[in-house]
Write a protein that holds these residues in place. Structure first.
Motif, short mmCIF file in Angstrom:
data_model
loop_
_atom_site.label_atom_id
_atom_site.label_comp_id
_atom_site.label_asym_id
_atom_site.label_seq_id
_atom_site.Cartn_x
_atom_site.Cartn_y
_atom_site.Cartn_z
N GLU A 118 0.76 -1.34 -0.08
CA GLU A 118 -0.04 0.03 -0.10
C GLU A 118 0.86 1.27 -0.21
OE1 GLU A 118 -2.34 -3.65 1.94
OE2 GLU A 118 -0.26 -2.71 2.32
N GLU A 119 2.19 1.25 0.63
CA GLU A 119 2.77 2.45 0.47
C GLU A 119 3.88 2.71 -0.58
OE1 GLU A 119 5.09 2.49 4.34
OE2 GLU A 119 3.34 2.35 5.61
N ILE A 120 3.92 1.68 -1.32
CA ILE A 120 4.73 1.42 -2.37
C ILE A 120 4.22 1.72 -3.64
CG2 ILE A 120 6.60 0.22 -3.67
CD1 ILE A 120 7.08 -1.59 -0.92
N VAL A 121 2.82 0.94 -4.03
CA VAL A 121 2.40 1.09 -5.31
C VAL A 121 1.95 2.51 -5.57
CG1 VAL A 121 0.32 0.45 -6.46
CG2 VAL A 121 1.54 -1.29 -5.25
N PRO A 122 1.59 3.41 -4.59
CA PRO A 122 1.22 4.65 -4.98
C PRO A 122 2.59 5.74 -5.65
CG PRO A 122 0.19 4.41 -2.97
CD PRO A 122 1.19 3.03 -3.15
N ARG A 123 3.70 5.13 -5.31
CA ARG A 123 4.93 5.63 -5.91
C ARG A 123 5.17 5.38 -7.58
NH1 ARG A 123 9.11 3.66 -2.23
NH2 ARG A 123 10.40 4.59 -3.85
N PHE A 124 4.30 4.21 -7.87
CA PHE A 124 4.66 3.96 -9.34
C PHE A 124 3.79 4.53 -10.51
CE2 PHE A 124 5.16 -0.70 -7.25
CZ PHE A 124 6.62 -0.30 -7.09
N PRO A 125 4.50 4.45 -11.67
CA PRO A 125 3.60 5.10 -12.52
C PRO A 125 2.18 4.75 -12.88
CG PRO A 125 5.71 4.45 -13.45
CD PRO A 125 5.58 4.10 -12.23
N PRO A 126 1.10 5.37 -13.39
CA PRO A 126 -0.15 5.08 -13.60
C PRO A 126 -0.45 3.49 -14.03
CG PRO A 126 -0.16 7.35 -14.04
CD PRO A 126 1.31 6.60 -13.91
N GLN A 127 0.23 3.33 -15.09
CA GLN A 127 -0.09 1.94 -15.76
C GLN A 127 0.50 0.84 -15.11
OE1 GLN A 127 1.84 4.19 -16.79
NE2 GLN A 127 3.86 3.72 -17.75
N VAL A 128 1.49 1.17 -13.94
CA VAL A 128 2.00 -0.01 -13.06
C VAL A 128 1.06 -0.05 -11.99
CG1 VAL A 128 3.83 -0.87 -11.59
CG2 VAL A 128 4.36 0.40 -13.75
N ARG A 129 0.42 0.92 -11.51
CA ARG A 129 -0.53 0.92 -10.35
C ARG A 129 -1.65 0.00 -10.79
NH1 ARG A 129 0.63 6.65 -9.83
NH2 ARG A 129 -1.52 7.02 -10.61
N ARG A 130 -2.27 0.46 -12.05
CA ARG A 130 -3.36 -0.22 -12.25
C ARG A 130 -3.27 -2.08 -12.48
NH1 ARG A 130 -3.92 4.23 -16.07
NH2 ARG A 130 -2.60 2.88 -17.56
N ALA A 131 -2.00 -2.32 -12.71
CA ALA A 131 -1.67 -3.68 -12.88
C ALA A 131 -1.37 -4.37 -11.32
CB ALA A 131 -0.45 -4.21 -13.72
N MET A 132 -1.25 -3.49 -10.42
CA MET A 132 -1.10 -4.14 -8.98
C MET A 132 -2.20 -4.18 -8.14
SD MET A 132 2.28 -4.67 -8.91
CE MET A 132 2.20 -5.11 -7.22
N ARG A 133 -3.49 -4.31 -8.74
CA ARG A 133 -4.64 -4.78 -8.04
C ARG A 133 -4.30 -6.07 -7.40
NH1 ARG A 133 -6.57 0.06 -7.33
NH2 ARG A 133 -7.08 1.25 -9.02
N SER A 134 -5.05 -6.32 -6.35
CA SER A 134 -4.78 -7.58 -5.54
C SER A 134 -5.19 -8.77 -6.32
CB SER A 134 -5.63 -7.66 -4.34
OG SER A 134 -6.83 -7.60 -4.16
N GLY A 135 -6.47 -8.67 -7.07
CA GLY A 135 -6.84 -10.00 -7.87
C GLY A 135 -7.60 -10.79 -6.74
#
Length: 368
Positions: A118-135
């Motif tokens: 949760e503290e790391i993903v918001p730092r990523f580019p948008p296209q990476v953040r979208r792929a980091m959903r928990s599924g």
């Protein structure tokens, strides 16, 4: 096919290779190890061993759903569980549990970020953040208690496997680097000491891969591939994420500089805020683009008419010289709208060949 596992294992071992992977469908983890496997990927296949042959097909999501529904039934105090753990130890089987995957599947929110990041993903580019959903799996209303108990049971199972002396090496099956740190945190949550977790992440993989003579520890004569952290991960495993320096292959790297090159915001930096869109300016810009488009279209049409006139003139030539025919072919090739020519270049090539090689010959033969 399960019957191929012993054949593959024998051939691999004959060449000094190890056999590692998922337990194949229609096969239990016990049968996989008996067939010659050296390592099992993912802890869910250990749980599925107790569900075999009820659950045979594991190439679909049943390998997760059935584990979520039934994992709490196979606690480490069950005789069948203790017996199978001892079986793994006797066969020197290595386990790569990938606990972070099951935390995301069983405890996460399908629309939220993967737990632990949760503290790391918001730092990523948008296209990476979208792929980091928990599924995460959709929890049926009547299975909420089972899903809630599944991951804690798997943590206790991991601790029992470690206590029995089975070799464990950390893996993630997810985002490299960042997810590995969280994987190690889950081992500590399971009850394994931080210092032992560090050993499992460094020295143990080197032993398993047979490269312990050059890797795995910081000592004279070893490769100096290491990281420097701001803290003491032997006491607080979370300090592993506070990397200040990376040394790899004799070169020193700054993690912040690497993250900047990868468009990853620095820790603690606030995201850049976008201004409120100006509707009036957007409307004017859209009209300007449309006007430019009409001008371009008009220019293209005029150019097409000019080329068409040249084409008509070229058809008036009666010279049979090859060079002259090539000149006519060039005019026809340029005829038409540029976008259409770009989309169908092969079509015009065939059309040119037909007109100036087939049809022209027929016309000349009629004249003769």
């Amino acid at each position: 096919k399960p019957e191929l596992v012993p054949i593959i294992a024998d051939r691999a071992h004959a060449h000094g290779l190890r056999v590692s992977g998922h337990v194949p469908a229609f096969m239990s983890a016990r049968q996989f190890v008996e067939g010659g496997a050296d390592e099992i990927q993912h802890l869910n296949f250990i749980v599925l061993n107790f569900l075999f042959p009820e659950v045979k097909e594991t190439r679909n999501r049943d390998r997760f759903i059935k584990v979520a529904e039934r994992a709490r039934e196979f606690t480490p105090d069950k005789p069948e569980v203790r017996e199978f753990i001892d079986f793994l130890r006797q066969h020197h089987t290595v386990l790569d549990p990938t606990m972070n995957a099951y935390e995301a599947l069983f405890c996460g929110d399908p629309s939220a970020t993967t737990p632990g990041l949760e503290e790391i993903v918001p730092r990523f580019p948008p296209q990476v953040r979208r792929a980091m959903r928990s599924g995460a799996l959709e929890v049926p209303p009547d299975k909420q208690t089972a899903y809630h108990d599944a991951f804690p049971t798997m943590l206790r199972l991991l601790k029992a496997i470690y206590d029995a002396g089975v070799t464990i090496i950390p893996g993630t099956d997810a985002l490299p680097g960042y997810t590995l740190h969280h994987e190690l945190e889950l081992y500590v949550r399971a009850g394994i000491a931080p210092a032992e977790v560090l050993r499992m992440a460094t020295w143990t993989p080197a032993l398993v891969m047979g490269v312990d003579k050059e890797r795995g520890v910081i000592a004279p004569g070893k490769l100096a591939d290491m990281i420097l952290v701001d803290g003491d991960p032997t006491k607080n495993i979370g300090d592993l994420s506070k990397i200040t320096t990376v040394i790899k292959g004799g070169k020193v790297y700054d993690p912040k500089a690497i993250e900047k090159q990868a468009a990853i915001r620095a820790a603690g930096a606030q995201p850049r805020k976008r201004g409120t869109p100006n509707i009036v300016q957007s409307s004017l810009r859209r009209k300007e683009n449309q006007r430019s488009g009409r001008l371009i279209h008009a220019h293209t049409s005029a150019r097409s008419r000019s080329v068409c006139q040249k084409s008509k003139q070229s058809r008036m030539f009666k010279d049979r010289d090859i060079g002259q025919r090539h000149n006519r072919c060039r005019y026809i090739r340029n005829f038409g709208r540029p976008a259409f020519r770009t989309a169908f270049p092969k079509f015009f090539e065939v059309l040119n060949y037909f007109f100036f090689n087939v049809l022209a010959r027929g016309i000349r033969s009629l004249r003769i």
